[in-house]
Design an enzyme around this catalytic site. Structure first.
Site, PDB file in Angstrom:
ATOM      1  N   CYS A 294      -2.142   0.255   0.181  1.00 40.00           N
ATOM      2  CA  CYS A 294      -1.988   0.852  -1.153  1.00 40.00           C
ATOM      3  C   CYS A 294      -3.319   0.915  -1.890  1.00 40.00           C
ATOM      4  O   CYS A 294      -3.519   1.779  -2.729  1.00 40.00           O
ATOM      5  CB  CYS A 294      -0.952   0.083  -1.954  1.00 40.00           C
ATOM      6  SG  CYS A 294      -1.266  -1.672  -1.944  1.00 40.00           S
ATOM      7  N   GLU A 392      -1.688  10.190  -2.753  1.00 37.23           N
ATOM      8  CA  GLU A 392      -1.880   9.094  -1.806  1.00 37.23           C
ATOM      9  C   GLU A 392      -1.540   9.589  -0.401  1.00 37.23           C
ATOM     10  O   GLU A 392      -0.419  10.015  -0.140  1.00 37.23           O
ATOM     11  CB  GLU A 392      -0.948   7.941  -2.201  1.00 37.23           C
ATOM     12  CG  GLU A 392      -1.180   6.697  -1.394  1.00 37.23           C
ATOM     13  CD  GLU A 392      -0.391   5.503  -1.926  1.00 37.23           C
ATOM     14  OE1 GLU A 392       0.765   5.702  -2.333  1.00 37.23           O
ATOM     15  OE2 GLU A 392      -0.937   4.396  -1.911  1.00 37.23           O
TER      16      GLU A 392
END
Ligand code: ADP
Length: 494
Positions: A294, A392
């Site tokens: 992440c 992302e």
């Protein structure tokens, strides 16, 4: 199986509820697969709402009437240390499970992930007997103090990219606080969580305190988020699902949630950086764990004076980053996770980047004959408004961008809806300090990256979520503060 490793016997595939391994109420199971080949490793019990209900009932009993929240913090700490010792004794098997299911490097599991998990257990074991309130200065004739009490039954919903580390991010402080819990591992990575549940029982954690319900998000996960008898939910995963969790909590019993969500973290490299060190750091910051991190530094900003050199060196050295079997000790990057879906998603982002006009200077394709492997990829000519600079990707994709001044770097770094982490590479202390204070993100790493520690709070700003894991801050989300006031002597105040 490659690298001379025998396929391990998979011991635990059922739900762990109230201290026993049990089938799902429905009897259903689902396949967990090996990303090196796409082959089925084993079938795992598919928990759903009924199973979550049973797990919560066990946890409620353990919390409302059991010993765990009532024993001293010191005793809880001793049991947690024993749990950590047992993990040390089974490290080979545990490291194998995370490599098999998610393609994580076996050597990293053994040398980094699992040792960091046992450090967390020991760190929070040491904290368990240091949870205390305050004495209050009250205006009237009263003696006032606060108690910090465990919040109750908590739900942990965790992702697949770091199955072991994420499990202990959540479980260690919650155990120390005296909570009982239901853990739902990601459907792609169930096996180590079940093994940890087994070891928790061996260590002496009472039945019902730590339950593991394997299964899918929209069924088992959603049942946790909306459960009326769960007092707090701690989630790590995508921003989209984080929103669903918060909605479910709001619609049910208004339980507090903590969310650790997506990121688009910048790494900012200034002209004065040692360029070889910076290239190495960037490579690791983006490609580590196949980019399935992440906090991956998926936006790399390099100051114009060294941009060309940096790019040249990054391309020259990308070949040193070896992609292959995660059990091979020479390999840096295993197969692109877990499943075809994630593999195809990353390839779609790469195609999108090309269509939008970014240029690939390294990689860009799948590799290997079987399994979900992707070459470490470097894009240049990336513009701020391109999808690859905004979303992302969760894959081994580096996007290189240029900046002139520190002010411009700050503006670009903050030009995102996320705020999980950022890296700064410079020898200039003034620049480092100004950048650290100006970037809106929960972790700032100066001349380093991925610098995690049990004592170092971790969690996002903005749409990367809220609430911290790790550090003493993280215990707070598993506690609630109670004020107690006693009248000191006869007075008009009653
Ligand atoms: P990723 O995109 O990284 O797979 P997700 O956010 O989809 O991340 O998954 C993280 C965790 O959330 C997993 O354990 C998954 O099963 C769970 N999950 C997915 N959807 C839901 C949902 N609707 N409610 C609760 N948990 C969910």
């Amino acid at each position: 199986m490659a690298w001379g490793l025998k396929m391990p016997e998979i011991k635990f595939t059922k739900l762990f509820i109230n201290g026993s391994f049990v089938d799902a109420v429905s009897g259903k199971t689902f396949a967990t697969t090996d990303p090196r080949s796409g082959e089925v490793i084993t079938m795992v019990a598919e928990g759903e709402k009924d199973d979550v209900d049973l797990a919560v009932k066990a946890a409620r009993e353990a919390f409302d009437h059991g010993q765990w929240p009532r024993m001293s913090g010191f005793q809880r700490g001793q049991i947690m240390i024993k749990f950590a010792d047992l993990i040390d004794q089974h490290i080979e098997e545990l490291a194998t499970l995370d490599s098999l299911e998610v393609g994580k490097l076996f050597s990293h599991n053994k040398l980094a992930d699992i040792p960091s998990a046992t450090r967390m257990l020991r760190y929070f074991a040491g904290a368990a007997d240091k949870i205390h309130g305050e004495t209050l200065k009250m205006g009237g004739p009263f003696h006032g103090y606060t108690l910090k009490e465990p919040i109750g039954v908590v739900g942990h919903i965790i992702p697949w990219n770091f199955p072991t580390v994420m499990f202990f991010f959540k479980v260690s402080p919650a155990l120390a606080a005296g909570c009982a819990m239901v853990v739902k591992p990601a459907e792609q990575s169930s096996l180590s969580a079940l093994y940890y549940a087994f070891l928790a029982k061996q260590a002496g954690i009472p039945d019902g305190v730590l339950n593991v319900v394997t299964g899918f998000g929209p069924t088992a996960g959603a049942a946790i988020a909306s459960h009326m008898d769960i007092n707090q939910v701690s989630f790590t995963g995508s921003t989209e699902v984080g929103r669903l969790i918060m909605e479910a909590a709001a619609r049910s019993n208004l339980k507090p949630v903590s969310l650790e969500l997506g990121g688009k973290s910048p790494l900012i490299i200034f002209d004065d950086a040692d360029i070889n060190m910076a290239v190495k750091l960037a490579q690791r910051a983006v490609f580590y764990n196949k980019g399935e991190v992440c906090v991956a530094a998926s936006r790399i900003y390099v100051q114009e004076g060294i941009y060309d050199d940096f790019m040249k060196k990054a391309v020259e050295t990308v070949g040193d980053w070896i992609v292959g079997d995660p059990f091979d000790p020479h390999v840096h990057q295993g197969p692109q996770v877990v499943d075809k879906e994630q593999f195809e998603k990353v390839l779609r982002y790469i195609e999108h980047g090309k269509r939008e006009g970014a240029t690939i200077v390294a990689g860009g394709k799948p590799c290997g004959e079987n399994g979900y492997y992707i070459e470490p990829t470097i894009f240049v000519d990336v513009k701020e408004d391109m999808v690859i600079a905004k979303e992302e990707i969760f894959g081994p994709v580096m996007s290189l961008m240029k900046f002139k001044t520190m002010e411009e770097a700050i503006e670009k770094a903050n030009n995102t809806r996320y705020g999980l982490a950022a890296g700064v590479v410079t020898k200039n202390l003034d620049i480092a300090n100004r950048m650290a204070r100006s970037i809106h993100a929960g972790s700032i790493w100066i001349n380093c990256y991925f610098a995690f520690d049990s004592d170092c709070p971790f969690g996002g700003f903005k749409m990367s979520g809220f609430g911290k894991d790790l550090g003493m801050h993280s215990i707070e989300k598993y506690l609630q503060v109670k004020s107690v006031v006693t009248r000191l002597h006869d007075s008009p105040w009653l």
